[in-house]
Design a protein around this motif. Structure first.
Motif, PDB file in Angstrom:
ATOM      1  N   UNK A 140       0.929  -1.225  -0.026  1.00  0.00           N
ATOM      2  CA  UNK A 140       0.069   0.079   0.130  1.00  0.00           C
ATOM      3  C   UNK A 140       1.003   1.174   0.067  1.00  0.00           C
ATOM      4  N   UNK A 141       1.872   1.345   0.824  1.00  0.00           N
ATOM      5  CA  UNK A 141       2.957   2.443   0.886  1.00  0.00           C
ATOM      6  C   UNK A 141       3.430   2.502  -0.574  1.00  0.00           C
ATOM      7  N   UNK A 142       3.948   1.341  -1.178  1.00  0.00           N
ATOM      8  CA  UNK A 142       4.370   1.529  -2.752  1.00  0.00           C
ATOM      9  C   UNK A 142       3.214   2.124  -3.574  1.00  0.00           C
ATOM     10  N   UNK A 143       2.059   1.906  -3.353  1.00  0.00           N
ATOM     11  CA  UNK A 143       0.813   2.519  -4.268  1.00  0.00           C
ATOM     12  C   UNK A 143       0.880   3.901  -4.105  1.00  0.00           C
ATOM     13  N   UNK A 144       0.986   4.214  -2.657  1.00  0.00           N
ATOM     14  CA  UNK A 144       0.924   5.700  -2.382  1.00  0.00           C
ATOM     15  C   UNK A 144       2.222   6.481  -3.203  1.00  0.00           C
ATOM     16  N   UNK A 145       3.322   5.766  -3.027  1.00  0.00           N
ATOM     17  CA  UNK A 145       4.561   6.251  -3.443  1.00  0.00           C
ATOM     18  C   UNK A 145       4.237   6.724  -5.049  1.00  0.00           C
ATOM     19  N   UNK A 146       3.467   5.850  -5.866  1.00  0.00           N
ATOM     20  CA  UNK A 146       3.191   6.539  -7.231  1.00  0.00           C
ATOM     21  C   UNK A 146       2.414   7.742  -7.376  1.00  0.00           C
ATOM     22  N   UNK A 147       1.490   7.664  -6.235  1.00  0.00           N
ATOM     23  CA  UNK A 147       0.563   9.007  -6.417  1.00  0.00           C
ATOM     24  C   UNK A 147       1.496  10.119  -5.823  1.00  0.00           C
ATOM     25  N   UNK A 148       2.216  10.130  -4.836  1.00  0.00           N
ATOM     26  CA  UNK A 148       3.215  11.009  -4.422  1.00  0.00           C
ATOM     27  C   UNK A 148       4.189  11.569  -5.529  1.00  0.00           C
TER      28      UNK A 148
END
Length: 177
Positions: free
Chosen positions: A68-76
């Protein structure tokens, strides 16, 4: 250098991704285990919290959380790139900066409510909140800061919440295949 990015250091736009990465490293390293270890104590301390919340927290798994943190990394990262390409003018970038700063304040409020450390509260006062204030100041000095009002704050929090939910849904789908 284009007129769009002139006079605004890449540290402002890509600083969002760097500050976020440092902050989320703390959350990945300590979050799921801290939740498992403190869940019984939290249930006793906050008996009025909905059962749905406790079930969600019980389901926090290290692997899924990390994805989930990796997915959020894409957004950030997308927000940082958009901010850079627009010289900081992007509403997406500025909303991400504001959401990140508010996220840090929420971590501090959680730590105050618990009366001690919670995952994310160590980096919030030293990285998250200072970065957000610094970036907003730099955008203001460059004449690029969008006005902030209660509606903007509410929509920023809603967008951050939606990004968090989306990241966790993506992670759950990827991990439980």
């Amino acid at each position: 250098m284009s007129q769009k990015t002139q006079d605004l250091s890449p540290a402002v736009t890509f600083g969002l991704l760097a500050a976020w990465a440092l902050h989320d490293a703390e959350e990945v390293a300590l979050g799921p285990r801290w939740i498992r270890d403190h869940l019984p104590e939290l249930r006793k301390r906050f008996p009025g919290a909905p059962e749905r919340l406790w079930r969600a927290l019980e389901g926090v798994d290290q692997r899924e959380f990390t994805v989930a943190v990796g997915a959020m990394a894409v957004i950030v990262a997308a927000a940082s790139v958009r901010g850079h390409r627009t010289g900081g003018r992007s509403a997406f970038f500025q909303g991400a900066v504001d959401g990140f700063g508010l996220h840090g304040l929420m971590h501090l409020a959680q730590a105050a409510a618990v009366g001690g450390y919670t995952p994310g509260s160590a980096t919030s006062p030293f990285i998250v909140v200072p970065y957000a204030l610094w970036a907003r100041g730099r955008l203001r000095r460059a004449g690029r800061l969008r006005p902030t009002d209660a509606r903007g704050v509410a929509s920023g929090l809603a967008a951050a919440g939606a990004a968090t939910v989306l990241s966790h849904l993506v992670a759950r789908r990827m991990v439980r295949r």
